[in-house]
Design a protein around this motif. Structure first.
Motif, short mmCIF file in Angstrom:
data_model
loop_
_atom_site.label_atom_id
_atom_site.label_comp_id
_atom_site.label_asym_id
_atom_site.label_seq_id
_atom_site.Cartn_x
_atom_site.Cartn_y
_atom_site.Cartn_z
N PHE A 18 4.47 15.13 46.69
CA PHE A 18 4.82 15.49 45.31
C PHE A 18 6.01 14.68 44.81
CE2 PHE A 18 6.80 18.90 42.47
CZ PHE A 18 5.94 18.64 41.41
N GLN A 44 -3.84 11.85 47.96
CA GLN A 44 -4.96 12.47 47.28
C GLN A 44 -4.45 12.75 45.87
OE1 GLN A 44 -8.10 13.08 48.45
NE2 GLN A 44 -7.54 11.98 50.32
N LYS A 46 -5.25 13.90 43.05
CA LYS A 46 -5.39 15.16 42.31
C LYS A 46 -4.40 16.22 42.80
CE LYS A 46 -9.10 16.88 45.33
NZ LYS A 46 -10.52 17.32 45.37
N THR A 47 -3.78 16.00 43.98
CA THR A 47 -2.80 16.95 44.49
C THR A 47 -1.38 16.63 44.04
OG1 THR A 47 -2.37 15.77 46.56
CG2 THR A 47 -4.25 17.29 46.53
N VAL A 48 -1.15 15.43 43.54
CA VAL A 48 0.21 15.05 43.14
C VAL A 48 0.32 14.64 41.68
CG1 VAL A 48 0.92 14.41 45.47
CG2 VAL A 48 -0.09 12.68 43.99
N TYR A 96 -1.15 24.83 57.45
CA TYR A 96 -1.71 24.86 56.10
C TYR A 96 -3.21 24.66 56.08
CZ TYR A 96 3.12 24.71 54.60
OH TYR A 96 4.42 25.01 54.41
N ILE A 100 -5.67 27.19 54.18
CA ILE A 100 -6.58 26.74 53.13
C ILE A 100 -8.03 27.04 53.48
CG2 ILE A 100 -7.48 24.68 51.96
CD1 ILE A 100 -4.64 23.51 52.16
N SER A 218 1.58 18.63 36.34
CA SER A 218 0.45 18.32 37.21
C SER A 218 0.25 19.39 38.27
CB SER A 218 0.65 16.96 37.87
OG SER A 218 1.77 16.99 38.75
N ARG A 219 1.27 20.21 38.48
CA ARG A 219 1.17 21.36 39.37
C ARG A 219 1.46 22.60 38.54
NH1 ARG A 219 3.57 20.07 45.45
NH2 ARG A 219 1.95 18.57 46.01
#
Length: 301
Positions: A18, A44, A46-48, A96, A100, A218-219
């Motif tokens: 992040f 990835q 889409k995660t950051v 994690y 998940i 974005s988060r």
């Protein structure tokens, strides 16, 4: 390009995360040569960020795969680096992937975080068979990732390799304070890392960034947390330092949060300025460093 104007070289350990990805972005904006080291290589996206596709600046970063606990995998990438920054760390001692995937509940992860854990010694004090090399076995599963390993040992090991390569400045992403939902070891291991790095590698300028909670659109889940922390800071701001144990209990929850891009710019400027050394913690210092950084190169997305 002459030696005096050659681009600075930055290595970001944890650059796929992040904050780490945004430090890479800020350094690219300054025209630096940037290498990211992480176990995943390229993020990835889409995660950051808010998009699954890499932004244009990402193509100027060398995304390398390596395990921070295996220096042989990345030591060559540190050669010639001007600055190295460690952005890795964990909030909870949980696997994690298991959380998940549903194999472990978040409650189980919290229980494990607050349960007694084996304390590991400073990795520089653990010696291998030849009595000269620190002994450290890389983790083989997420369940082995403790605060001592991720928040402290990984930073010390990276600093050791950076000092060996005569890196001018080492940045460590610490934290301003703990929080009511986190075990005390979350923040004590970060402070231990700062102390050991200063004591063991005095020839290398150490800069310890202690940001408050960081947020970004974005988060989305970070936005209400940031709003609540901002409101709390507004209410109790005039009384900070006068609340006794409540100051300690609230910790980072009572500090005004910062946008993650602002922190990234401040980190880059703090590394670049040879007069910045030691702890960077005050929100005003982060804002000043960001302003100076933005003034030195055109903005881009």
């Amino acid at each position: 390009m002459s030696a005096s104007t050659a681009a600075k070289k930055l290595v970001v350990c944890g650059g796929s995360g992040f904050l780490g990805s945004r430090i890479c972005k800020a350094a690219v904006r300054r025209g630096w040569d940037v290498t990211s080291i992480s176990r995943s290589g390229e993020p990835q996206w889409k995660t950051v960020t808010s998009s699954p596709t890499p932004p244009p600046w990402a193509h100027k970063v060398f995304w390398e795969r390596a395990d921070i606990f295996r220096p042989a995998e990345y030591v060559a990438l540190l050669k010639g680096a001007d600055y190295v920054v460690h952005t890795m760390g964990i909030l909870l001692e949980a696997d994690y992937k298991d959380v998940i995937s549903g194999r472990e509940s978040p409650i189980a992860g919290l229980k494990r975080a607050f349960s007694p854990a084996a304390r590991s010694a400073n990795p520089l004090e653990r010696r291998g068979p030849n009595s000269t090399t620190p002994e450290f076995k890389p983790p083989t599963s997420g369940r082995q990732l403790t605060y001592e390993m991720m928040n402290r040992d990984s930073a010390i090991l990276l600093a050791k390799e950076a000092a060996r390569e005569h890196v001018a400045a080492f940045g460590y992403i610490s934290a301003a304070a703990g929080a009511p939902v986190l075990p005390g070891r979350y923040i004590t291991t970060k402070r231990e890392a700062e102390h050991v790095i200063v004591a063991e590698f005095p020839e290398m300028r150490g800069v310890f960034f202690r940001p408050p909670f960081m947020y970004d659109s974005s988060r989305p889940f970070t936005l209400p947390i940031a709003a609540a922390a901002t409101a709390l800071d507004t209410v109790i701001g005039p009384f900070k330092g006068k609340l006794g144990g409540l100051d300690t209990l609230l910790g980072a929850a009572a500090l005004r949060p910062l946008k993650v891009d602002l922190v990234a710019e401040a980190v880059v400027e703090g590394l670049a300025d040879e007069h910045v050394k030691g702890v960077v913690e005050d929100v005003r210092d982060f804002n000043e460093l960001e302003s100076r950084s933005l003034a030195k190169a055109p903005n881009f997305s």
